[in-house]
Enzyme design. Structure first.
Site, PDB file in Angstrom:
ATOM      1  N   ASP A 290       0.862  -1.167   0.000  1.00  0.00           N
ATOM      2  CA  ASP A 290       0.000   0.000   0.000  1.00  0.00           C
ATOM      3  C   ASP A 290       0.910   1.231   0.000  1.00  0.00           C
ATOM      4  O   ASP A 290       2.109   1.137   0.253  1.00  0.00           O
ATOM      5  CB  ASP A 290      -0.947  -0.005   1.214  1.00  0.00           C
ATOM      6  CG  ASP A 290      -2.151   0.897   0.973  1.00  0.00           C
ATOM      7  OD1 ASP A 290      -2.130   1.685   0.006  1.00  0.00           O
ATOM      8  OD2 ASP A 290      -3.118   0.826   1.742  1.00  0.00           O
ATOM      9  N   TRP A 291       0.322   2.354  -0.285  1.00  0.00           N
ATOM     10  CA  TRP A 291       1.075   3.612  -0.445  1.00  0.00           C
ATOM     11  C   TRP A 291       1.944   3.865   0.791  1.00  0.00           C
ATOM     12  O   TRP A 291       1.416   4.139   1.877  1.00  0.00           O
ATOM     13  CB  TRP A 291       0.069   4.739  -0.625  1.00  0.00           C
ATOM     14  CG  TRP A 291       0.646   6.082  -0.928  1.00  0.00           C
ATOM     15  CD1 TRP A 291       1.397   6.844  -0.093  1.00  0.00           C
ATOM     16  CD2 TRP A 291       0.511   6.803  -2.154  1.00  0.00           C
ATOM     17  NE1 TRP A 291       1.726   8.008  -0.706  1.00  0.00           N
ATOM     18  CE2 TRP A 291       1.202   8.023  -1.975  1.00  0.00           C
ATOM     19  CE3 TRP A 291      -0.116   6.558  -3.365  1.00  0.00           C
ATOM     20  CZ2 TRP A 291       1.260   8.989  -2.971  1.00  0.00           C
ATOM     21  CZ3 TRP A 291      -0.061   7.520  -4.352  1.00  0.00           C
ATOM     22  CH2 TRP A 291       0.625   8.710  -4.163  1.00  0.00           C
TER      23      TRP A 291
END
Ligand code: NOJ
Length: 733
Positions: A290-291
């Site tokens: 994820d980011w």
């Protein structure tokens, strides 16, 4: 290494000599088997080229056409993926053309984006979609999202979110399919099928991404990004099944969560990412972080620096780095130092290339360019959006049939901050949805009640704050009307990512407005738009009717107005429990039994939830026959059929969802009070009867998973539960 990312430096330039050098490589032969093509390509790649494939880059939110020159210059064509925030398919094709023609091997880029509940046509939030219990409509909405996305230059969406959510303080409850494991599993399959179609290589299909693997919704206290303490029993029983279902449905990719799972963060968790996802379930695609979740391993104190974070992630089984640059910056040296084996890099690249091949990107790297009018918001899309929105709305309360609004009401007061809103009504992750596309509730009501009722509008108050200066006007409107419809709710960023709240009650000012309106002495109809269940303990008392409309999206106006007028008969049932108060959280229908079931409840509030999972009224009435079982005793290999006949005893046609629960009253590992095992929604015309059937397969429906994921089926008594009826049968060895 950072520089190679932004400009074409000496590291890359030597490779940019065109693909002509390599004569007829197998990987370009579309007739050759995919695996042979992949191996051939890997054998031709340099370490740098491989590492580039393992990175996703984004170029910011500026899709201004004048900046395309800059974007084109900045986009390194050797990058594995772009998080593409433009709606322009031509830019995508131009960037892709550089990848195909100006790099040594011509490997296509995969373009991804968060099209979570629509792209330009915005559908209701996933939590609402689940309340429709209409898997076909959910699938259609995903297929429309895929088509609008593909025609805008995308190959991939970061959806569906399968985090079974039981803490409504966590804002991301809006993004998933609610509190039940089985419901999340069924909608996972519908979403994957909708996005990916029959064949990922077809036009208009995009790769799905199951997220956030795994247990992210258990962030402590509902605080987003926080630690999650998850027992292996809960991991297997509650969180794993939706992901397994999505993988079995063919989901191309998976995103790992930000959360720390009992000390081993999801982005560095070899057990979940490799042993389970890849080895046990056989997932062939790839995992994206994820980011910033690789970088977060440092904050989560399992890595001393970004280099160690990169090592842990890649070895655990995260193949692509979302915008962190951790892989780009550190994998070359980690491989050289022998800390990350070349085989790990090859396996990561193999998986990424496999998805690109399955998408047909090597043969068809470009998307069609069609005018926007043919791309977005087509009438057939809006029709699905309206149906899904209407079917997702839940009639929570309807005292003395206050609703629908028939000609008994000639004057309607229309009050509240949601009436003319076109932003918050789309919810978080609105994709490329635009406020100007939204049909507001006000517009919808005007259309619906034209020549039927006079609408007396007043704002009343804002979403929050203390300004009561609008109360007098609202009360005056209420006094001259036959009924008062109040539209309250949440702003879009009160839920969604980073949308945690310590209370799930609406701000005081909104509750005070309703209290003020009561002074008019007219029926009060409460229409609630939110991204989570709300604390309604006070509002519930003040209202004659309540509809949870969620965040319905582009076609808010017609769907809401149709529910009010009765053009749409409400058929939604809650996918998540509404507690009495925030302090009752966690509360969900399938809790385990307490040691002393009658004791231990909060002394200051009623013991039950206000509205349980599965609750939802209709404008008609359904009568259930007693449950019939084909047998009352079965062997483990046999099946048993449960049937119930439902009669529409009212005067309106409707759609009824029958939810089949199973209870196992005694087992080696304690079982929840009841568990949803099957559901079906059917239309029943007024006066007609319809039979619903549930074929119980003991291994599938009566077994349970233990803390290492092994399934057990134990003989004994079981109950089938439907709509407050309970019937016993026995399973024998
Ligand atoms: C962070 C979110 O957690 C995730 O759901 C999303 O897909 C990525 N950002 C990309 O926007």
């Amino acid at each position: 290494m950072k520089k190679i990312f932004l400009t074409l430096t000496a590291v890359v330039i030597p490779f940019l000599t065109g693909t002509a050098q390599i004569k007829n490589p197998i990987y370009k032969d579309k007739k050759a088997p995919i695996e042979a093509r992949i191996e051939n390509l890997i054998s031709l790649m340099t370490l740098e080229e491989k590492i580039m494939q393992m990175n996703q880059w984004t170029y910011g939110k500026n899709a201004n056409p004048n900046n395309i020159g800059e974007i084109m210059k900045a986009a390194n064509p050797e990058i594995g993926s772009l998080l593409y925030r433009s709606t322009n398919p031509e830019y995508r094709n131009q960037i892709q053309k550089k990848a195909m023609t100006e790099t040594r091997l011509g490997i296509p880029i995969i373009f991804g984006f968060d099209a979570i509940h629509g792209y330009r046509t915005v559908f209701p939030i996933p939590l609402a979609q689940a309340c429709s219990w209409n898997t076909e409509l959910v699938k259609q909405s995903c297929a429309i999202t895929a088509k609008e996305s593909w025609l805008s230059g995308l190959d991939w969406t970061f959806s569906p979110m399968l985090d079974v959510a039981r803490d409504a303080r966590w804002g991301r409850v809006s993004e998933g399919y609610g509190e039940d494991t089985y419901a999340n599993s069924v909608f996972a399959v519908a979403a994957v099928q909708g996005y990916q179609g029959e064949n990922l290589a077809d036009k208009y299909t995009i790769a799905a991404c199951l997220k956030h693997y795994i247990g992210y919704s258990l962030s402590e206290g509902g605080r987003d990004y926080h630690y999650s303490d998850i027992s292996n029993q809960t991991l297997w029983e509650t969180f794993m099944p939706p992901f397994e279902a999505g993988i079995k449905a063919g989901a191309a990719t998976v995103m790992c969560g930000f959360n720390d799972i009992s000390g081993i963060p999801a982005s560095a968790n070899h057990y979940t990412l490799t042993e389970i996802l890849k080895r046990k379930w056989g997932h062939q695609g790839f995992v994206i972080s994820d980011w910033g979740s690789i970088r977060n391993l440092v904050e989560q104190s399992v890595a001393k620096d970004l280099k160690e974070a990169a090592t842990k992630s890649v070895l655990a089984g995260v193949e692509m780095d979302m915008v962190d640059n951790a892989y780009l910056d550190y994998l070359p040296e980690l491989v050289k130092e022998g800390k990350v084996p070349m085989a790990t890099i090859d396996e990561a690249v193999r998986r990424i290339i496999r998805v690109k091949m399955k998408l047909g990107l090597f043969e068809n790297p470009y998307v069609d360019v069609v005018p926007e009018k043919k791309r977005y918001l087509l009438p057939e899309y809006l029709k699905v959006a309206e149906e899904l929105a209407a079917e997702s709305m839940v009639l929570l309360k309807n005292k003395k049939q206050t609703l629908p609004i028939t000609d008994k009401y000639k004057n309607l007061a229309i009050i509240g901050p949601m009436v003319k809103d076109s932003v918050h009504i789309m919810g978080f992750w609105e994709g490329m949805g635009r406020p100007e596309d939204v049909e507001t509730i006000f517009d919808g009501l005007q259309k619906e009640f034209k020549n039927k009722a006079t609408l007396n509008y007043a704002l009343g108050c804002n979403f929050e704050g203390e300004d009561k200066s609008g109360f007098a006007e609202a009360l005056a409107a209420a006094k001259k009307s036959d009924a008062v419809v109040v539209f309250l709710g949440e702003k879009r960023n009160w839920s969604g990512e980073n949308g945690s709240r310590s209370t799930i009650a609406l701000p005081k000012i909104q509750e005070e407005l309703v209290a003020e309106l009561q002074k008019a002495g007219k029926p009060i109809i409460l229409m609630l738009s939110s991204g989570r269940p709300l604390e309604l303990i006070r509002l519930n008392e003040m209202a004659d009717a309540i509809v949870e409309i969620w965040q319905p999206g582009t076609v808010a106006g017609s769907s809401v107005a149709g529910i009010l007028s009765g053009r749409h008969n409400p058929s939604g049932k809650l996918s998540i429990t509404f507690p009495q108060t925030t302090g009752q959280i966690p509360i969900y229908y399938n809790m385990r039994e307490a040691a002393r079931p009658d004791l231990g409840h909060y002394q200051d509030i009623p013991r039950d939830a206000l509205y349980w999972f599965g609750h939802g009224l209709s404008y008609t009435t359904y009568e259930y026959s007693p449950i019939k079982l084909s047998k009352t005793k079965i062997q483990k290999g046999e099946k048993i059929i449960a049937e119930v006949e439902v009669t529409n005893a009212g005067s309106r046609d409707g759609k009824e969802t029958v939810q089949w629960f199973v209870k196992d009253p005694f087992a080696t590992i304690s079982r929840p009070m009841k568990e949803l095992k099957y559901f079906e929604k059917k239309e029943i015309k007024s006066g007609e009867k319809v039979v619903y059937r549930f074929e119980i397969d003991p291994m599938r429906d009566l077994s349970y998973l233990d803390s290492v994921g092994v399934r057990h089926l134990e003989a004994g008594d079981f109950y089938v539960i439907v709509n407050n009826q309970k019937i016993k049968f026995e399973l024998v060895d």
